[in-house]
Design a protein around this motif. Sequence first.
Motif, PDB file in Angstrom:
ATOM      1  N   ALA A   1       0.830  -1.211   0.000  1.00 33.37           N
ATOM      2  CA  ALA A   1       0.000   0.000   0.000  1.00 33.37           C
ATOM      3  C   ALA A   1       0.860   1.254   0.000  1.00 33.37           C
ATOM      4  O   ALA A   1       0.558   2.238  -0.693  1.00 33.37           O
ATOM      5  N   VAL A   2       1.954   1.243   0.767  1.00 39.49           N
ATOM      6  CA  VAL A   2       2.794   2.434   0.862  1.00 39.49           C
ATOM      7  C   VAL A   2       3.389   2.777  -0.498  1.00 39.49           C
ATOM      8  O   VAL A   2       3.379   3.941  -0.917  1.00 39.49           O
ATOM      9  N   GLU A   3       3.906   1.778  -1.204  1.00 40.42           N
ATOM     10  CA  GLU A   3       4.496   2.071  -2.505  1.00 40.42           C
ATOM     11  C   GLU A   3       3.446   2.434  -3.548  1.00 40.42           C
ATOM     12  O   GLU A   3       3.767   3.020  -4.589  1.00 40.42           O
ATOM     13  N   ALA A   4       2.180   2.134  -3.281  1.00 36.19           N
ATOM     14  CA  ALA A   4       1.107   2.459  -4.222  1.00 36.19           C
ATOM     15  C   ALA A   4       0.548   3.863  -4.026  1.00 36.19           C
ATOM     16  O   ALA A   4      -0.248   4.338  -4.849  1.00 36.19           O
ATOM     17  N   ILE A   5       0.942   4.554  -2.949  1.00 41.02           N
ATOM     18  CA  ILE A   5       0.358   5.864  -2.644  1.00 41.02           C
ATOM     19  C   ILE A   5       0.468   6.857  -3.806  1.00 41.02           C
ATOM     20  O   ILE A   5      -0.501   7.575  -4.091  1.00 41.02           O
ATOM     21  N   PRO A   6       1.593   6.938  -4.533  1.00 44.68           N
ATOM     22  CA  PRO A   6       1.647   7.885  -5.653  1.00 44.68           C
ATOM     23  C   PRO A   6       0.596   7.616  -6.724  1.00 44.68           C
ATOM     24  O   PRO A   6       0.188   8.547  -7.435  1.00 44.68           O
ATOM     25  N   GLY A   7       0.128   6.394  -6.830  1.00 46.83           N
ATOM     26  CA  GLY A   7      -0.938   6.093  -7.778  1.00 46.83           C
ATOM     27  C   GLY A   7      -2.328   6.226  -7.185  1.00 46.83           C
ATOM     28  O   GLY A   7      -3.311   6.370  -7.919  1.00 46.83           O
TER      29      GLY A   7
ATOM     30  N   PRO B   1      -3.965   6.410   2.690  1.00 48.99           N
ATOM     31  CA  PRO B   1      -5.131   5.950   1.932  1.00 48.99           C
ATOM     32  C   PRO B   1      -6.062   5.058   2.735  1.00 48.99           C
ATOM     33  O   PRO B   1      -5.661   4.397   3.696  1.00 48.99           O
ATOM     34  N   GLY B   2      -7.327   5.042   2.316  1.00 51.75           N
ATOM     35  CA  GLY B   2      -8.276   4.083   2.831  1.00 51.75           C
ATOM     36  C   GLY B   2      -7.965   2.690   2.297  1.00 51.75           C
ATOM     37  O   GLY B   2      -7.154   2.510   1.382  1.00 51.75           O
ATOM     38  N   TRP B   3      -8.636   1.700   2.865  1.00 55.54           N
ATOM     39  CA  TRP B   3      -8.358   0.303   2.552  1.00 55.54           C
ATOM     40  C   TRP B   3      -8.747  -0.052   1.122  1.00 55.54           C
ATOM     41  O   TRP B   3      -7.969  -0.631   0.369  1.00 55.54           O
ATOM     42  N   HIS B   4      -9.954   0.305   0.707  1.00 53.81           N
ATOM     43  CA  HIS B   4     -10.482  -0.192  -0.565  1.00 53.81           C
ATOM     44  C   HIS B   4      -9.786   0.429  -1.771  1.00 53.81           C
ATOM     45  O   HIS B   4      -9.494  -0.260  -2.754  1.00 53.81           O
ATOM     46  N   ILE B   5      -9.502   1.735  -1.697  1.00 58.29           N
ATOM     47  CA  ILE B   5      -8.898   2.415  -2.847  1.00 58.29           C
ATOM     48  C   ILE B   5      -7.496   1.885  -3.126  1.00 58.29           C
ATOM     49  O   ILE B   5      -7.011   1.927  -4.266  1.00 58.29           O
ATOM     50  N   GLU B   6      -6.849   1.352  -2.086  1.00 53.18           N
ATOM     51  CA  GLU B   6      -5.518   0.758  -2.262  1.00 53.18           C
ATOM     52  C   GLU B   6      -5.553  -0.355  -3.312  1.00 53.18           C
ATOM     53  O   GLU B   6      -4.768  -0.368  -4.266  1.00 53.18           O
ATOM     54  N   CYS B   7      -6.474  -1.295  -3.139  1.00 55.89           N
ATOM     55  CA  CYS B   7      -6.552  -2.426  -4.073  1.00 55.89           C
ATOM     56  C   CYS B   7      -7.020  -1.979  -5.459  1.00 55.89           C
ATOM     57  O   CYS B   7      -6.575  -2.520  -6.472  1.00 55.89           O
ATOM     58  N   VAL B   8      -7.905  -1.000  -5.490  1.00 54.47           N
ATOM     59  CA  VAL B   8      -8.387  -0.499  -6.780  1.00 54.47           C
ATOM     60  C   VAL B   8      -7.244   0.091  -7.589  1.00 54.47           C
ATOM     61  O   VAL B   8      -7.086  -0.201  -8.786  1.00 54.47           O
ATOM     62  N   ALA B   9      -6.434   0.923  -6.946  1.00 57.16           N
ATOM     63  CA  ALA B   9      -5.324   1.550  -7.660  1.00 57.16           C
ATOM     64  C   ALA B   9      -4.351   0.508  -8.196  1.00 57.16           C
ATOM     65  O   ALA B   9      -3.891   0.590  -9.346  1.00 57.16           O
ATOM     66  N   ILE B  10      -4.044  -0.496  -7.386  1.00 55.80           N
ATOM     67  CA  ILE B  10      -3.095  -1.525  -7.807  1.00 55.80           C
ATOM     68  C   ILE B  10      -3.682  -2.371  -8.929  1.00 55.80           C
ATOM     69  O   ILE B  10      -3.005  -2.661  -9.931  1.00 55.80           O
ATOM     70  N   ALA B  11      -4.946  -2.759  -8.798  1.00 56.40           N
ATOM     71  CA  ALA B  11      -5.573  -3.595  -9.823  1.00 56.40           C
ATOM     72  C   ALA B  11      -5.709  -2.854 -11.146  1.00 56.40           C
ATOM     73  O   ALA B  11      -5.421  -3.407 -12.214  1.00 56.40           O
ATOM     74  N   LEU B  12      -6.151  -1.598 -11.099  1.00 54.67           N
ATOM     75  CA  LEU B  12      -6.304  -0.846 -12.348  1.00 54.67           C
ATOM     76  C   LEU B  12      -4.949  -0.623 -13.014  1.00 54.67           C
ATOM     77  O   LEU B  12      -4.838  -0.678 -14.246  1.00 54.67           O
ATOM     78  N   ASP B  13      -3.931  -0.407 -12.219  1.00 53.17           N
ATOM     79  CA  ASP B  13      -2.607  -0.149 -12.777  1.00 53.17           C
ATOM     80  C   ASP B  13      -2.045  -1.388 -13.475  1.00 53.17           C
ATOM     81  O   ASP B  13      -1.453  -1.292 -14.557  1.00 53.17           O
ATOM     82  N   HIS B  14      -2.249  -2.549 -12.890  1.00 51.16           N
ATOM     83  CA  HIS B  14      -1.587  -3.754 -13.404  1.00 51.16           C
ATOM     84  C   HIS B  14      -2.495  -4.686 -14.197  1.00 51.16           C
ATOM     85  O   HIS B  14      -1.996  -5.509 -14.962  1.00 51.16           O
ATOM     86  N   LEU B  15      -3.806  -4.573 -14.021  1.00 51.63           N
ATOM     87  CA  LEU B  15      -4.730  -5.477 -14.713  1.00 51.63           C
ATOM     88  C   LEU B  15      -5.746  -4.757 -15.583  1.00 51.63           C
ATOM     89  O   LEU B  15      -6.225  -5.322 -16.575  1.00 51.63           O
ATOM     90  N   GLY B  16      -6.129  -3.550 -15.208  1.00 50.70           N
ATOM     91  CA  GLY B  16      -7.178  -2.853 -15.935  1.00 50.70           C
ATOM     92  C   GLY B  16      -8.563  -3.328 -15.526  1.00 50.70           C
ATOM     93  O   GLY B  16      -8.720  -4.231 -14.709  1.00 50.70           O
ATOM     94  N   MET B  17      -9.584  -2.703 -16.094  1.00 49.17           N
ATOM     95  CA  MET B  17     -10.963  -3.079 -15.795  1.00 49.17           C
ATOM     96  C   MET B  17     -11.313  -4.419 -16.445  1.00 49.17           C
ATOM     97  O   MET B  17     -10.728  -4.824 -17.447  1.00 49.17           O
ATOM     98  N   GLY B  18     -12.303  -5.063 -15.852  1.00 45.25           N
ATOM     99  CA  GLY B  18     -12.844  -6.284 -16.433  1.00 45.25           C
ATOM    100  C   GLY B  18     -11.910  -7.475 -16.369  1.00 45.25           C
ATOM    101  O   GLY B  18     -11.973  -8.366 -17.218  1.00 45.25           O
ATOM    102  N   PHE B  19     -11.049  -7.516 -15.342  1.00 42.58           N
ATOM    103  CA  PHE B  19     -10.186  -8.689 -15.202  1.00 42.58           C
ATOM    104  C   PHE B  19     -11.026  -9.888 -14.768  1.00 42.58           C
ATOM    105  O   PHE B  19     -12.192  -9.768 -14.402  1.00 42.58           O
TER     106      PHE B  19
END
Length: 409
Positions: free
Chosen positions: A129-135, A222-240
């Motif tokens: 989560a910490v390294e994802a903060i810029p995203g 960051p809050g809990w949920h947005i952490e996973c959203v940012a990481i997933a969108l960055d590496h997988l995109g929508m509709g994975f």
Amino acid sequence: MHAWPASEVPALPGKGRDLRIHDTATGGLVTLDPGPVARIYVCGITPYDATHMGHAATYNAFDLVQRVWLDTKRQVHYVQNVTDVDDPLLERANRDGKDWVELAEGETALFREDMTALRLLPPQHYIGAVEAIPGIVPLVERLRDMGAAYELEGDVYFSVESDTHFGEVSGLDTAAMKLLSAERGGDPERVGKKNPLDPMLWMAARDGEPSWDGGSLGRGRPGWHIECVAIALDHLGMGFDVQGGGSDLAFPHHEMGASHAQALTGEYPFAKAYVHAGMVALDGAKMSKSKGNLVFVSKLRRDGVDPAAIRLALLAHHYRADWEWTDAVLAEAVERLGRWRAAVSRPDGPSADALVEEIREALANDLDAPTALAAVDRWAARQGTEGGADEGAPGVVSRAVDALLGVAL
């Protein structure tokens, strides 16, 4: 952040079947048909204690998903996070008088060791989560600027009413959501929120707690949920293809994450299937760090338990089932491992071709590992009782059990 080393997955003759799996959002089985690259996101640990059997059961389930896909000759793009800053971690560090960073790093390292020992395939991207903060910060700013988020005393909240599909992941009614929100990190009673269910996206800096530059959001984390959203969108995109985790993540975590992503992108769905593993209990209650009723993978390993036996104990239960860990469960797994190893150690054995297909069929049918184990049991029981045995059969069985079930014989 780095993951753990991958164990080799033997190649099997033929090709596996497409996976039919239970989707929480629809309440039934769906047949997944990924493209050449299957995409999966599994929510990771909050590293304030060692890997317990509930964690192991969850990650074992999604390891099976990967193995089924690999057997269909697809590539797998697997992403997992580590929530390496959150209230439970900070609370544990304060309680034990430890630096929170050192606590997180130490427990994450132990988690890697456990995953390696259990031969669970690692993610291609293992993101803290910490390294994802810029995203994360730009996503929160965008939600705020588009009217899907609002500020309250310096904190930023997501408005659940901004997503027309809110509630479709868990299928829960408002009353049930409020109860679970209060139990699982939400603050439905906070005065000033537009909707009691609105989750926090950005927590303004608190005295004595870590914080980071949030641009126009101010300092915070960051809050809990947005952490996973940012990481997933960055590496997988929508509709994975699959969003995975324990059944306790269906609400609020996966519900909120889906709504964040759908509001951000205007696309639907965030994931094609929401897959949830059951809970593991001890002494009649769900294993949890708050209750302290935990069986640790690392403790079993230190006590000399073969990690392959631990994995067989997990595989003996359907991934969606809630079940209880007992000494008898482990003893049965140890005995099964011994029988299987004895069976494949012989120079020949009953033909294994049908067995490979039985294992494939069982796993393709909603990861029915208990049925797969029973098929191997039957093959092992026939070992040495039939004439005209196949000299290559033990090797085929050993490779199939390794490739499809992750158990090294």
